[in-house]
Design a protein around this motif. Structure first.
Motif, PDB file in Angstrom:
ATOM      1  N   TYR A   1     -12.912  12.025 -47.167  1.00  0.00           N
ATOM      2  CA  TYR A   1     -13.906  11.443 -48.089  1.00  0.00           C
ATOM      3  C   TYR A   1     -15.000  10.692 -47.344  1.00  0.00           C
ATOM      4  CZ  TYR A   1     -10.880  12.563 -52.043  1.00  0.00           C
ATOM      5  OH  TYR A   1     -10.138  13.233 -52.991  1.00  0.00           O
ATOM      6  N   LEU A   2     -14.767  10.346 -46.093  1.00  0.00           N
ATOM      7  CA  LEU A   2     -15.796   9.668 -45.311  1.00  0.00           C
ATOM      8  C   LEU A   2     -16.749  10.696 -44.720  1.00  0.00           C
ATOM      9  CD1 LEU A   2     -13.653   7.035 -43.337  1.00  0.00           C
ATOM     10  CD2 LEU A   2     -15.100   6.624 -45.339  1.00  0.00           C
ATOM     11  N   PRO A   3     -18.045  10.432 -44.709  1.00  0.00           N
ATOM     12  CA  PRO A   3     -19.004  11.389 -44.124  1.00  0.00           C
ATOM     13  C   PRO A   3     -18.859  11.466 -42.609  1.00  0.00           C
ATOM     14  CG  PRO A   3     -20.100   9.353 -44.791  1.00  0.00           C
ATOM     15  CD  PRO A   3     -18.697   9.244 -45.292  1.00  0.00           C
ATOM     16  N   ASP A   4     -19.345  12.540 -42.026  1.00  0.00           N
ATOM     17  CA  ASP A   4     -19.274  12.727 -40.575  1.00  0.00           C
ATOM     18  C   ASP A   4     -20.373  11.899 -39.902  1.00  0.00           C
ATOM     19  OD1 ASP A   4     -17.177  14.471 -40.845  1.00  0.00           O
ATOM     20  OD2 ASP A   4     -18.449  16.263 -40.885  1.00  0.00           O
ATOM     21  N   ARG A   5     -20.016  10.737 -39.462  1.00  0.00           N
ATOM     22  CA  ARG A   5     -20.935   9.869 -38.741  1.00  0.00           C
ATOM     23  C   ARG A   5     -20.117   8.822 -37.968  1.00  0.00           C
ATOM     24  NH1 ARG A   5     -23.666   6.726 -43.954  1.00  0.00           N
ATOM     25  NH2 ARG A   5     -21.715   5.929 -44.856  1.00  0.00           N
ATOM     26  N   GLU A   6     -20.799   7.943 -37.282  1.00  0.00           N
ATOM     27  CA  GLU A   6     -20.093   6.940 -36.476  1.00  0.00           C
ATOM     28  C   GLU A   6     -19.120   6.139 -37.349  1.00  0.00           C
ATOM     29  OE1 GLU A   6     -20.978   3.152 -33.493  1.00  0.00           O
ATOM     30  OE2 GLU A   6     -22.506   3.816 -34.908  1.00  0.00           O
ATOM     31  N   THR A   7     -17.914   5.957 -36.821  1.00  0.00           N
ATOM     32  CA  THR A   7     -16.868   5.214 -37.540  1.00  0.00           C
ATOM     33  C   THR A   7     -16.393   4.058 -36.670  1.00  0.00           C
ATOM     34  OG1 THR A   7     -16.136   7.212 -38.706  1.00  0.00           O
ATOM     35  CG2 THR A   7     -14.601   5.350 -38.629  1.00  0.00           C
ATOM     36  N   ILE A   8     -16.349   2.887 -37.247  1.00  0.00           N
ATOM     37  CA  ILE A   8     -15.848   1.701 -36.538  1.00  0.00           C
ATOM     38  C   ILE A   8     -14.513   1.304 -37.155  1.00  0.00           C
ATOM     39  CG2 ILE A   8     -16.273  -0.708 -35.925  1.00  0.00           C
ATOM     40  CD1 ILE A   8     -19.255  -0.113 -36.076  1.00  0.00           C
ATOM     41  N   TRP A   9     -13.493   1.311 -36.338  1.00  0.00           N
ATOM     42  CA  TRP A   9     -12.144   0.929 -36.789  1.00  0.00           C
ATOM     43  C   TRP A   9     -11.865  -0.478 -36.279  1.00  0.00           C
ATOM     44  CZ3 TRP A   9      -7.057   3.618 -34.727  1.00  0.00           C
ATOM     45  CH2 TRP A   9      -5.949   3.016 -35.352  1.00  0.00           C
TER      46      TRP A   9
ATOM     47  N   SER B   1     -22.461 -10.039 -36.569  1.00  0.00           N
ATOM     48  CA  SER B   1     -23.367 -11.135 -36.223  1.00  0.00           C
ATOM     49  C   SER B   1     -24.123 -10.827 -34.939  1.00  0.00           C
ATOM     50  CB  SER B   1     -22.577 -12.446 -36.061  1.00  0.00           C
ATOM     51  OG  SER B   1     -21.972 -12.825 -37.279  1.00  0.00           O
ATOM     52  N   LEU B   2     -23.546  -9.933 -34.122  1.00  0.00           N
ATOM     53  CA  LEU B   2     -24.180  -9.581 -32.850  1.00  0.00           C
ATOM     54  C   LEU B   2     -24.995  -8.286 -32.938  1.00  0.00           C
ATOM     55  CD1 LEU B   2     -21.209 -10.341 -30.396  1.00  0.00           C
ATOM     56  CD2 LEU B   2     -23.287 -11.707 -30.719  1.00  0.00           C
ATOM     57  N   TYR B   3     -24.569  -7.353 -33.800  1.00  0.00           N
ATOM     58  CA  TYR B   3     -25.196  -6.030 -33.833  1.00  0.00           C
ATOM     59  C   TYR B   3     -25.722  -5.711 -35.230  1.00  0.00           C
ATOM     60  CZ  TYR B   3     -22.460  -5.608 -29.546  1.00  0.00           C
ATOM     61  OH  TYR B   3     -21.911  -5.827 -28.317  1.00  0.00           O
ATOM     62  N   LYS B   4     -26.885  -5.134 -35.260  1.00  0.00           N
ATOM     63  CA  LYS B   4     -27.452  -4.613 -36.515  1.00  0.00           C
ATOM     64  C   LYS B   4     -27.216  -3.108 -36.522  1.00  0.00           C
ATOM     65  CE  LYS B   4     -29.029  -8.663 -37.606  1.00  0.00           C
ATOM     66  NZ  LYS B   4     -28.386  -9.435 -38.689  1.00  0.00           N
ATOM     67  N   LYS B   5     -26.457  -2.629 -37.485  1.00  0.00           N
ATOM     68  CA  LYS B   5     -26.038  -1.232 -37.503  1.00  0.00           C
ATOM     69  C   LYS B   5     -26.711  -0.482 -38.636  1.00  0.00           C
ATOM     70  CE  LYS B   5     -23.015   0.126 -35.320  1.00  0.00           C
ATOM     71  NZ  LYS B   5     -22.968   0.784 -34.001  1.00  0.00           N
ATOM     72  N   LYS B   6     -27.030   0.776 -38.352  1.00  0.00           N
ATOM     73  CA  LYS B   6     -27.464   1.650 -39.433  1.00  0.00           C
ATOM     74  C   LYS B   6     -26.218   2.136 -40.175  1.00  0.00           C
ATOM     75  CE  LYS B   6     -27.733   5.599 -36.290  1.00  0.00           C
ATOM     76  NZ  LYS B   6     -28.619   6.624 -35.712  1.00  0.00           N
ATOM     77  N   PRO B   7     -26.351   2.768 -41.336  1.00  0.00           N
ATOM     78  CA  PRO B   7     -25.177   3.163 -42.124  1.00  0.00           C
ATOM     79  C   PRO B   7     -24.128   3.907 -41.281  1.00  0.00           C
ATOM     80  CG  PRO B   7     -27.141   3.493 -43.425  1.00  0.00           C
ATOM     81  CD  PRO B   7     -27.611   3.089 -42.060  1.00  0.00           C
ATOM     82  N   HIS B   8     -22.881   3.531 -41.449  1.00  0.00           N
ATOM     83  CA  HIS B   8     -21.768   4.084 -40.682  1.00  0.00           C
ATOM     84  C   HIS B   8     -20.497   3.968 -41.514  1.00  0.00           C
ATOM     85  CE1 HIS B   8     -21.927  -0.243 -39.978  1.00  0.00           C
ATOM     86  NE2 HIS B   8     -20.615  -0.197 -39.733  1.00  0.00           N
ATOM     87  N   ASN B   9     -19.389   4.424 -40.961  1.00  0.00           N
ATOM     88  CA  ASN B   9     -18.087   4.300 -41.633  1.00  0.00           C
ATOM     89  C   ASN B   9     -17.327   3.090 -41.084  1.00  0.00           C
ATOM     90  OD1 ASN B   9     -18.605   6.693 -43.017  1.00  0.00           O
ATOM     91  ND2 ASN B   9     -17.619   7.944 -41.427  1.00  0.00           N
ATOM     92  N   ILE B  10     -16.603   2.422 -41.959  1.00  0.00           N
ATOM     93  CA  ILE B  10     -15.785   1.268 -41.581  1.00  0.00           C
ATOM     94  C   ILE B  10     -14.344   1.568 -41.983  1.00  0.00           C
ATOM     95  CG2 ILE B  10     -15.382  -1.204 -41.908  1.00  0.00           C
ATOM     96  CD1 ILE B  10     -18.376  -1.386 -42.759  1.00  0.00           C
TER      97      ILE B  10
ATOM     98  N   GLY C   1      -9.675  12.789 -32.696  1.00  0.00           N
ATOM     99  CA  GLY C   1      -9.838  14.147 -33.214  1.00  0.00           C
ATOM    100  C   GLY C   1     -10.086  14.148 -34.709  1.00  0.00           C
ATOM    101  N   LEU C   2      -9.466  13.230 -35.420  1.00  0.00           N
ATOM    102  CA  LEU C   2      -9.633  13.142 -36.873  1.00  0.00           C
ATOM    103  C   LEU C   2     -11.064  12.774 -37.232  1.00  0.00           C
ATOM    104  CD1 LEU C   2      -8.093  13.230 -39.610  1.00  0.00           C
ATOM    105  CD2 LEU C   2      -7.697  10.779 -39.314  1.00  0.00           C
ATOM    106  N   PHE C   3     -11.676  11.884 -36.443  1.00  0.00           N
ATOM    107  CA  PHE C   3     -13.050  11.438 -36.725  1.00  0.00           C
ATOM    108  C   PHE C   3     -14.066  12.141 -35.838  1.00  0.00           C
ATOM    109  CE2 PHE C   3     -10.405   7.881 -38.164  1.00  0.00           C
ATOM    110  CZ  PHE C   3     -10.916   7.678 -39.434  1.00  0.00           C
ATOM    111  N   LYS C   4     -13.676  13.268 -35.253  1.00  0.00           N
ATOM    112  CA  LYS C   4     -14.586  14.114 -34.481  1.00  0.00           C
ATOM    113  C   LYS C   4     -15.269  13.358 -33.337  1.00  0.00           C
ATOM    114  CE  LYS C   4     -15.315  17.187 -38.399  1.00  0.00           C
ATOM    115  NZ  LYS C   4     -16.267  17.815 -39.320  1.00  0.00           N
TER     116      LYS C   4
END
Length: 386
Positions: free
Chosen positions: A224-232, A73-82, A55-58
């Motif tokens: 402070y993190l933008p609304d986009r995919e987040t990888i925890w 090393s396995l995935y090429k990601k476009k800009p996201h949150n870490i 819910g926090l990261f929508k």
């Protein structure tokens, strides 16, 4: 039910009662260790945060238990949150995170002591112990968040930034009564992205999140993190277990009951299997017909009353056994024969002398014998040959 089984059953019941009494009287203790485990419900676990994170990261949050090095090393990601929360990563994984940030991703590092010095130097800060107070307050510097704060009244780490490079933005501070405010939350521009570093992860734990009002501070930090995919990136093995016994083993009372049940079952199987065997059919031994024949002949002699003939045959059988088994000459039943028989059998000389007299009487066809002579000689000869 045999006596032994009853004894084991009584012992088992007594042990069960003792364990139950110990469990009832046991004082429940609180685990205050800072484990930061997403499955732990202890005060300093992240169970509550883990349940509220989506819910926090929508609902664009992905939990990943592989290391950043393996993942990127396995995935090429476009800009996201870490997001990294108290996860001890290797140097190569940190370099992968910095590469992603350089290409436009944002990283939120809520971490106490697990960042290698060479990585923190390249980012632009150095953290250390800045306080040893038992209480302090976490506040944000942005005026719109000035009413949102967290009071740390249990085991604050006292960590903060003792050095930050110029142009690093301070987003949060540790406020204390006796000390000046110290930075604990910063933002660093790194390539095309941003790195946010918070050095006090306690505000995410169950103990503080469940206190009224503290959730607002957590929401402000992650805003402070933008609304986009987040990888925890969670520590390996921290994903929620799907093992069917997880609920039982996580509850102390159920866990003890489960182990007691297993122990009792093993004891029952052990003792039950030990005493219950497959039915073994009774095999009738082969009938010894020669014995029946001997008994018939013996009865015939007794009925006829020919005691002299029976004594002669018994004497003949005895002397034959002495010759074959003891290797003693039986031609002359004199003193020399008696001496050898005494030495080889170990029987008293008196018994041997009396037996020889009866043997000679049996060999004399003109001797008069009675039933008592037969019985006595039979007893003596059997005694000598034992």
């Amino acid at each position: 039910m045999n006596k032994t089984f009853k004894i084991y059953a009584v012992i088992f019941i007594v042990v069960m009662i003792m364990l139950a009494l110990l469990e009832v009287n046991k004082k429940e203790t609180t685990d205050w260790r800072k484990n930061f485990d997403i499955n732990e419900k202890s005060p300093f676990g992240l169970f509550v945060f883990n349940n509220e994170a989506e819910g926090l990261f929508k609902k664009v949050l992905k939990k990943e238990d592989r290391t950043p090095y393996e993942y990127y090393s396995l995935y090429k990601k476009k800009p996201h949150n870490i997001v990294v929360i108290e996860n001890e990563l290797d140097a190569e994984s940190w370099k992968k995170i910095l590469d992603q940030v350089s290409n436009g991703s944002d990283a939120m590092l809520i971490i106490n002591r697990h960042v290698p010095k060479e990585i923190s130097d390249s980012i632009g800060y150095y953290d250390s112990d800045i306080s040893f107070e038992e209480e302090n307050v976490l506040k944000l510097t942005d005026k719109k968040y000035q009413n949102d704060f967290v009071k740390l009244d249990k085991f604050p780490s006292g960590r903060g930034f003792s050095f930050i490079k110029p142009k690093v933005q301070i987003l949060g501070k540790t406020v204390e009564k006796k000390n000046t405010d110290q930075a604990n939350f910063i933002k660093i521009k790194f390539g095309m992205g941003n790195i946010y570093v918070h050095c006090e992860p306690l505000f995410l734990t169950n103990y503080y999140l469940l206190k009224p009002g503290n959730i607002k501070y957590t929401q402000d930090v992650f805003s402070y993190l933008p609304d986009r995919e987040t990888i925890w990136f969670v520590p390996d093995g921290s994903k929620s277990s799907r093992f069917f016994m997880r609920f039982i083993l996580s509850n102390p009372a159920l866990k003890y009951a489960w182990w007691i049940f297993l122990g009792g079952l093993i004891l029952f199987i052990f003792f039950n299997a030990k005493r219950k065997q497959r039915v073994v059919p009774i095999a009738e031994p082969l009938r010894n017909t020669s014995m029946d024949f001997v008994k018939s002949i013996g009865n015939l002699y007794l009925q006829e009353g020919d005691f002299h003939d029976m004594m002669a045959k018994k004497a003949q059988y005895f002397l034959n056994k002495v010759r074959m088994d003891l290797l003693i000459d039986t031609q002359n039943l004199g003193s020399e024969f008696a001496k050898k028989l005494h030495l080889k059998t170990g029987k008293p000389a008196e018994i041997i002398e009396e037996a020889i007299i009866l043997i000679k009487k049996a060999q004399d066809p003109y001797a008069s014998v009675v039933k008592e002579d037969l019985i006595r000689m039979n007893k003596l000869l059997d005694e000598i040959l034992k």
